[in-house]
Design a protein around this motif. Structure first.
Motif, PDB file in Angstrom:
ATOM      1  N   PRO A 100       0.818  -1.222   0.000  1.00 62.65           N
ATOM      2  CA  PRO A 100       0.000   0.000   0.000  1.00 62.65           C
ATOM      3  C   PRO A 100       0.849   1.268   0.000  1.00 62.65           C
ATOM      4  N   GLU A 101       1.992   1.213   0.702  1.00 58.82           N
ATOM      5  CA  GLU A 101       2.861   2.397   0.764  1.00 58.82           C
ATOM      6  C   GLU A 101       3.441   2.759  -0.603  1.00 58.82           C
ATOM      7  N   ASP A 102       3.601   1.766  -1.487  1.00 53.66           N
ATOM      8  CA  ASP A 102       4.107   2.074  -2.836  1.00 53.66           C
ATOM      9  C   ASP A 102       3.207   3.090  -3.527  1.00 53.66           C
ATOM     10  N   PHE A 103       1.920   2.884  -3.403  1.00 50.53           N
ATOM     11  CA  PHE A 103       0.964   3.741  -4.095  1.00 50.53           C
ATOM     12  C   PHE A 103       0.745   5.058  -3.350  1.00 50.53           C
ATOM     13  N   GLU A 104       0.907   5.012  -2.038  1.00 50.94           N
ATOM     14  CA  GLU A 104       0.911   6.277  -1.297  1.00 50.94           C
ATOM     15  C   GLU A 104       2.099   7.138  -1.721  1.00 50.94           C
ATOM     16  N   ASP A 105       3.228   6.481  -2.018  1.00 47.71           N
ATOM     17  CA  ASP A 105       4.384   7.212  -2.547  1.00 47.71           C
ATOM     18  C   ASP A 105       4.044   7.869  -3.884  1.00 47.71           C
ATOM     19  N   TRP A 106       3.345   7.140  -4.747  1.00 45.36           N
ATOM     20  CA  TRP A 106       2.951   7.716  -6.044  1.00 45.36           C
ATOM     21  C   TRP A 106       2.121   8.984  -5.828  1.00 45.36           C
ATOM     22  N   LYS A 107       1.155   8.884  -4.940  1.00 46.04           N
ATOM     23  CA  LYS A 107       0.281  10.039  -4.681  1.00 46.04           C
ATOM     24  C   LYS A 107       1.089  11.207  -4.131  1.00 46.04           C
ATOM     25  N   ALA A 108       2.010  10.911  -3.229  1.00 46.69           N
ATOM     26  CA  ALA A 108       2.819  11.964  -2.619  1.00 46.69           C
ATOM     27  C   ALA A 108       3.743  12.652  -3.617  1.00 46.69           C
ATOM     28  N   MET A 109       4.015  12.002  -4.737  1.00 45.89           N
ATOM     29  CA  MET A 109       4.873  12.589  -5.770  1.00 45.89           C
ATOM     30  C   MET A 109       4.085  13.492  -6.718  1.00 45.89           C
ATOM     31  N   PRO A 112      -2.501  12.757  -7.809  1.00 45.71           N
ATOM     32  CA  PRO A 112      -3.773  12.505  -7.116  1.00 45.71           C
ATOM     33  C   PRO A 112      -4.530  11.369  -7.784  1.00 45.71           C
ATOM     34  N   GLY A 113      -5.197  10.585  -6.959  1.00 44.09           N
ATOM     35  CA  GLY A 113      -5.973   9.461  -7.479  1.00 44.09           C
ATOM     36  C   GLY A 113      -5.205   8.168  -7.579  1.00 44.09           C
ATOM     37  N   TRP A 114      -3.940   8.140  -7.116  1.00 46.70           N
ATOM     38  CA  TRP A 114      -3.115   6.938  -7.237  1.00 46.70           C
ATOM     39  C   TRP A 114      -2.650   6.410  -5.888  1.00 46.70           C
ATOM     40  N   GLY A 115      -3.283   6.838  -4.796  1.00 50.64           N
ATOM     41  CA  GLY A 115      -2.993   6.257  -3.492  1.00 50.64           C
ATOM     42  C   GLY A 115      -3.598   4.872  -3.354  1.00 50.64           C
TER      43      GLY A 115
END
Length: 539
Positions: A100-109, A112-115
């Motif tokens: 799950p953290e992989d996709f939270e990283d995407w969102k943080a970069m 939006p919409g990819w958490g």
């Protein structure tokens, strides 16, 4: 010039999804272009047959990278699918979503919409898990996922027990509530046959009147009117053909071929394009940059107990297992060889897993470089332990060498360019030694063959890593998703920055490499992209 609503380039893990979903309601026409041919081969459909397709030019691009300085100057062999289904037709079928953290990283970069909460519904939508649906797993999607626990080789249980002796929990589902632990892998197989993206998404849709399949067609460049993509030029049966897209052109050719096609079309680093005499349609420096891949180290052992070697090496073993497969679609031919594994942390504070483990109950000590002859293992019982750091920090690049679309691009993975990656790979090798010393495995190990008992100490262990470590074939990131056109290639809706009517949907858009095998997240990206395309305005 033939016209379609959408043109999708590449019938791989992402392109097959898009072709299915965009034609599902009958409102839109889609042309799906694929450089390779049919997937109707026994070596594709039989799960263990990927040992044959691994080095078969008829279904495989068979790329070679540039020599890598930190790997003793060795190049790396990169098989990539050139067939209906793409790399999902020739991969090892391990199904892992990532953390799950992989996709939270995407969102943080800046995406939006990819958490994790955003992408989980698409993971659930795409799969039918044989254990049934849950808050985390799907039960009605086109991609069938098989739990292998009942079919794994008995040696795998020694590996799982060794992991538990080191304090790691047994995890029956790496795609469930948590990823950490050791256990048996799930694979994309149904009824003993490979579940590629072509089988899951194209076979149910292939007779739709609005889906137009064009295999054996090499995309040469994207066509533009001003700053908008309006079609594709491709080579088919010795002729150049033009096709027009009324709505969008979508590149789903993978982490190598999508940036290659953008550069061939004049979208990419301006200096590179001008140097090759290609008119710059739109300068976009990030195309081909940000290349990431997993690097793995194997340790090989002679076993005191029987392994798959004895079943697959002799002619009578091949015959027996072949008959078992033909009659019942069961046995080792119905599975991959990475049967068990896990996700663990080597960090002192623990926490988020930073290593992926693989256990293969067979061995091959005399394989040619880059090749694993799965049906010709060693003539003695043996097995492999492998470990790969999950989130490398090194970044490579990819660049075309000429304006010829048939010429392979220059690929520089830049493995182990950072001190962090070098430390992690050494930690991976140490971890394998710890596993092998755990009582459950130590009791069945007759001898460590690679790197061997003579390799002791960190310096010698890392020298072995440099001499033998290899890719696990997970390249991503070369058309990175992000908000900054100065370094990113597509926005959070996967639209190419500065160009209308053009998207990229495949592993190349990953901002960072996910923690595990990449086929599952690629299919998720395509499922989510299809809904974006159908529910929103044209790119």
């Amino acid at each position: 010039m033939a016209e379609y609503d959408f043109i999708v380039v590449g019938a791989g893990s992402a392109g097959c999804v898009l072709a299915n979903r965009l034609t599902e309601d009958g409102r839109h026409s889609v042309l799906l272009i694929e450089a390779g041919g049919s997937d109707l081969s026994p070596w594709i459909w039989m799960p263990i047959g990927y040992g044959k397709t691994f080095y078969r030019a008829s279904v495989n691009w068979m790329y070679m990278t540039e020599p890598n300085p930190e790997l003793d100057g060795r190049p790396s062999y990169w098989p990539r699918g050139k067939v209906m289904g793409g790399s999902s037709a020739i991969n090892a079928m391990v199904y892992v979503r990532g953390q799950p953290e992989d996709f939270e990283d995407w969102k943080a970069m800046g995406n939006p919409g990819w958490g994790w909460d955003d992408v989980l519904p698409w993971f659930r939508k795409m799969e039918t898990n044989d254990a049934g649906g849950s808050a985390f797993r799907g039960d009605s999607g086109p991609l069938h996922v098989t739990t292998t626990t009942s079919g794994i080789h008995p040696l795998c249980r020694h590996f799982i027990a060794a992991g538990q002796e080191l304090g790691w929990p047994h995890n029956p589902d790496f795609n469930g509530a948590r990823q950490e632990g050791v256990g048996a892998y799930q694979i994309t197989v149904k009824d003993g046959l490979r579940m590629s993206a072509a089988r899951a998404y194209i076979r149910p849709a292939r007779h739709r009147a609005n889906l137009h399949l064009r295999p054996n067609a090499l995309a040469m460049r994207v066509l533009f009117e001003g700053s908008r993509a309006i079609g594709v030029v491709y080579r088919h049966r010795g002729q150049q053909v033009q096709a027009r897209a009324r709505r969008e052109v979508i590149l789903s050719a993978g982490a190598v071929n999508s940036p290659q096609l953008l550069q061939l079309s004049g979208v990419g680093p301006a200096g590179l394009l001008r140097g090759l005499g290609i008119p710059v349609r739109h300068a976009l420096e990030g195309v081909g940059r940000n290349l990431q891949d997993h690097l793995c180290i194997d340790h090989l052992y002679r076993s005191r107990l029987p392994s798959l070697n004895e079943q697959l090496r002799p002619w009578h073993g091949k015959l027996a297992q072949g008959l078992r497969y033909v009659l019942a679609r069961r046995g080792p031919l119905a599975m991959g060889v990475n049967q068990a594994g896990g996700f663990v942390s080597t960090r002192p504070a623990g926490g988020r897993a930073n290593m992926q483990l693989f256990f293969s109950p067979l061995s091959y000590t005399k394989a040619p470089p880059g090749k694993r002859p799965l049906m010709s293992p060693d003539p003695f019982p043996g097995f492999l332990l492998s470990a790969q750091p999950t989130r490398p920090t090194s970044r490579g690049h990819l660049a075309i060498r000429s304006a010829d679309p048939a010429q392979p691009p220059e690929i520089q993975p830049n493995y182990l360019a950072t001190e962090s990656d070098r430390k992690d790979l050494l930690d991976a090798a140490r971890l394998l030694r710890r596993l092998a010393a755990a009582p459950a495995l130590a009791a069945i190990i007759a001898e460590e063959l690679r790197p061997g008992a003579g390799v002791q100490g960190d310096a010698a262990l890392f020298a072995d890593c440099r001499a033998r470590a290899g890719t696990v074939f997970h390249p991503v990131g070369t058309c990175r998703m992000g908000p900054d056109p100065a370094c990113d290639v597509v926005d959070s809706r996967l639209r190419v920055h500065g160009v209308g009517g053009l998207r990229v949907v495949d592993a190349s858009v990953f901002p960072t490499l996910t923690s595990g095998n990449t086929n599952a997240p690629v299919i998720m990206v395509a499922e989510k992209a299809a809904d974006m395309i159908l529910s929103g305005p044209a790119a």
